[in-house]
Motif scaffolding. Structure first.
Motif, PDB file in Angstrom:
ATOM      1  N   CYS A 296      35.811  34.899  28.429  1.00  0.00           N
ATOM      2  CA  CYS A 296      36.894  35.059  27.112  1.00  0.00           C
ATOM      3  C   CYS A 296      38.203  35.195  27.666  1.00  0.00           C
TER       4      CYS A 296
ATOM      5  N   CYS B  70      38.180  37.275  32.699  1.00  0.00           N
ATOM      6  CA  CYS B  70      36.989  37.294  32.581  1.00  0.00           C
ATOM      7  C   CYS B  70      36.390  35.761  32.446  1.00  0.00           C
TER       8      CYS B  70
ATOM      9  N   CYS C 220      34.711  40.638  31.555  1.00  0.00           N
ATOM     10  CA  CYS C 220      35.268  41.975  31.029  1.00  0.00           C
ATOM     11  C   CYS C 220      33.972  42.602  30.422  1.00  0.00           C
TER      12      CYS C 220
ATOM     13  N   THR D 233      39.862  37.106  29.186  1.00  0.00           N
ATOM     14  CA  THR D 233      40.807  38.454  29.366  1.00  0.00           C
ATOM     15  C   THR D 233      40.987  38.854  30.662  1.00  0.00           C
TER      16      THR D 233
ATOM     17  N   CYS E 204      32.063  41.302  27.367  1.00  0.00           N
ATOM     18  CA  CYS E 204      31.348  40.126  27.417  1.00  0.00           C
ATOM     19  C   CYS E 204      30.262  40.613  28.540  1.00  0.00           C
TER      20      CYS E 204
HETATM   21 ZN   LIG Z   1      35.157  38.716  28.337  1.00  0.00          ZN
END
Ligand SMILES: [Zn+2]
Ligand SMILES: [Zn+2]
Length: 259
Positions: A9, A6, A20, A11, A23
């Motif tokens: 973040c 992502c 993600c 991820t 988000c």
């Molecule tokens: Zn994210």
């Protein structure tokens, strides 16, 4: 083989995506928040309106006002160009069907973008997320002026709710007349909120903690959630996740810097 992550973040996510699901949802909600904010900005354009919160009321000014607030006009232009840029990015440009490239107004661009199925897939989404996040403080500063008195806690003597402007150092209770420092009232509210085990939205947690002098932003609270350091304890009646203030306050002592 590199793992797709992502853009906000970090991820790990499925190939073909750039955000993600968490988000993507946060960004869609942020875009939706700009709908009432845009209406409020347009209402703030008229300099004879006194922007108190999101419901402006007309005031009589002693001198003839400038008919338009140019700072607000500039801000709306900037918001329009970013919203339209995102809209074009999502819908694509088709030179054979050029009418399709005619953007709707700001509100149309925002609502189309928030619901668009490619929102979590466009390659430069991180740039758009940060642009909308950067516009947020200026937007709120225009529609929510700093000098508005808001409730900060309860009088330390009689328990009545007292209000203060953001920069006020002391407050006087309108009922019992006790003069007290605003920070003591805010700290008292924070301590009672922590002890009660009550849960608040990320924004409310950040505001309660900041009121007591801690340097914590709503983004910090979100990043703790993304990193699994705190878990929402449920949702409020608007469906927003809420966190026990106790849990959020406990993170303050031992956070590691974001990297
Ligand atoms: Zn994210
Ligand atoms: Zn009092």
């Amino acid at each position: 083989m590199s793992v797709t992550v992502c853009q906000i973040c970090d991820t790990p996510i499925d190939d073909g995506y750039t955000l993600c699901p968490a988000c993507e949802l946060d960004f869609a909600l942020l875009l939706d928040q700009y709908v009432p904010w845009t209406h409020a900005l347009e209402a703030s354009l008229d300099a004879t309106l006194h922007p108190g919160g999101h419901q402006p009321t007309r005031i009589i000014t002693p001198t003839a006002p400038t008919p338009l607030r140019l700072d607000v006009l500039d801000h709306l232009d900037l918001l329009a160009s970013i919203a339209q840029g995102l809209w074009r990015r999502l819908t694509g440009v088709n030179i054979l069907k050029w009418q399709r490239d005619l953007c709707p107004d700001i509100i149309g661009c925002l609502t189309d973008a928030a619901m668009h199925s490619n929102l979590a897939k466009i390659p430069d989404i991180g740039m758009y997320v940060s642009q909308f996040q950067r516009l947020k403080p200026k937007t709120l500063a225009i529609i929510d002026p700093l000098d508005r008195a808001t409730p900060i806690g309860q009088c330390l003597t009689c328990g009545l709710t007292v209000t203060a402007t953001r920069d006020a150092e002391t407050v006087t209770c309108p009922v019992c007349g006790r003069e007290q420092t605003a920070s003591a009232v805010r700290l008292d509210l924070l301590e009672r909120s922590i002890r009660s085990g009550k849960a608040f939205t990320a924004g409310e947690c950040a505001r309660l903690l900041r009121g007591a002098g801690y340097r914590v932003s709503v983004d910090t609270v979100y990043s703790w959630k993304h990193r699994g350091l705190i878990d929402p304890s449920g949702r409020n009646d608007k469906g927003q996740p809420v966190y026990r203030l106790r849990d959020v306050a406990a993170r303050l002592g031992h956070d590691t810097p974001d990297d």
